[in-house]
Design a protein around this motif. Structure first.
Motif, short mmCIF file in Angstrom:
data_model
loop_
_atom_site.label_atom_id
_atom_site.label_comp_id
_atom_site.label_asym_id
_atom_site.label_seq_id
_atom_site.Cartn_x
_atom_site.Cartn_y
_atom_site.Cartn_z
N TYR A 19 0.90 -1.09 0.02
CA TYR A 19 -0.09 0.09 -0.10
C TYR A 19 0.80 1.47 -0.09
CZ TYR A 19 -4.84 -1.07 0.14
OH TYR A 19 -6.16 -1.23 0.25
N THR A 31 0.85 3.92 -3.09
CA THR A 31 0.24 5.13 -2.64
C THR A 31 1.48 6.12 -3.29
OG1 THR A 31 -0.60 4.43 -0.66
CG2 THR A 31 -0.19 6.91 -0.86
N THR A 45 -8.57 3.77 -0.71
CA THR A 45 -9.44 3.59 0.47
C THR A 45 -11.08 3.67 0.14
OG1 THR A 45 -9.19 5.21 1.79
CG2 THR A 45 -7.53 3.54 1.98
N ASN A 61 -7.92 -4.13 -3.04
CA ASN A 61 -8.58 -4.51 -1.84
C ASN A 61 -9.09 -6.02 -1.88
OD1 ASN A 61 -7.82 -2.25 -0.41
ND2 ASN A 61 -9.54 -1.13 -1.27
#
Length: 96
Positions: A17, A21, A47, A80
């Motif tokens: 992540y 990012t 998210t 996810n």
């Protein structure tokens, strides 16, 4: 499941992540968005929470940012789901 394996898997997910990012924030910085705002908006897009109206106007102002935001949201949903299925598979593999 072994606690060490669970901790390792959790750490790997956090690391992935963090890298994702950073990559998407870099792409938003290429479009002229400031670093802090780019990072916050990427976390919001990945998210699906914290996407504020006033700051989101900066993303919606240009077509390239809108397209990049669309890709970021889709990537976040797919990532996810992939992570969740990996956790379920690991959990069930140690259960039997």
């Amino acid at each position: 499941m072994n606690i060490y394996l669970a901790f390792t898997l959790f750490s790997v997910v956090i690391l992935i992540y963090w890298v994702i990012t950073g990559l998407f924030a870099m792409l938003f910085r290429f479009t002229g968005l400031p670093d802090e705002k780019a990072r916050f908006q990427v976390i919001s897009l990945l998210t699906g929470c914290g996407f504020t109206t006033r700051e989101s106007e900066m993303l919606l102002s240009t077509k390239s940012r809108r397209n990049l935001a669309r890709v970021t949201m889709l990537f976040g949903y797919v990532f996810n789901i992939t992570i969740l299925s990996a956790f379920v598979n690991v959990f069930f593999s140690f259960k039997s």
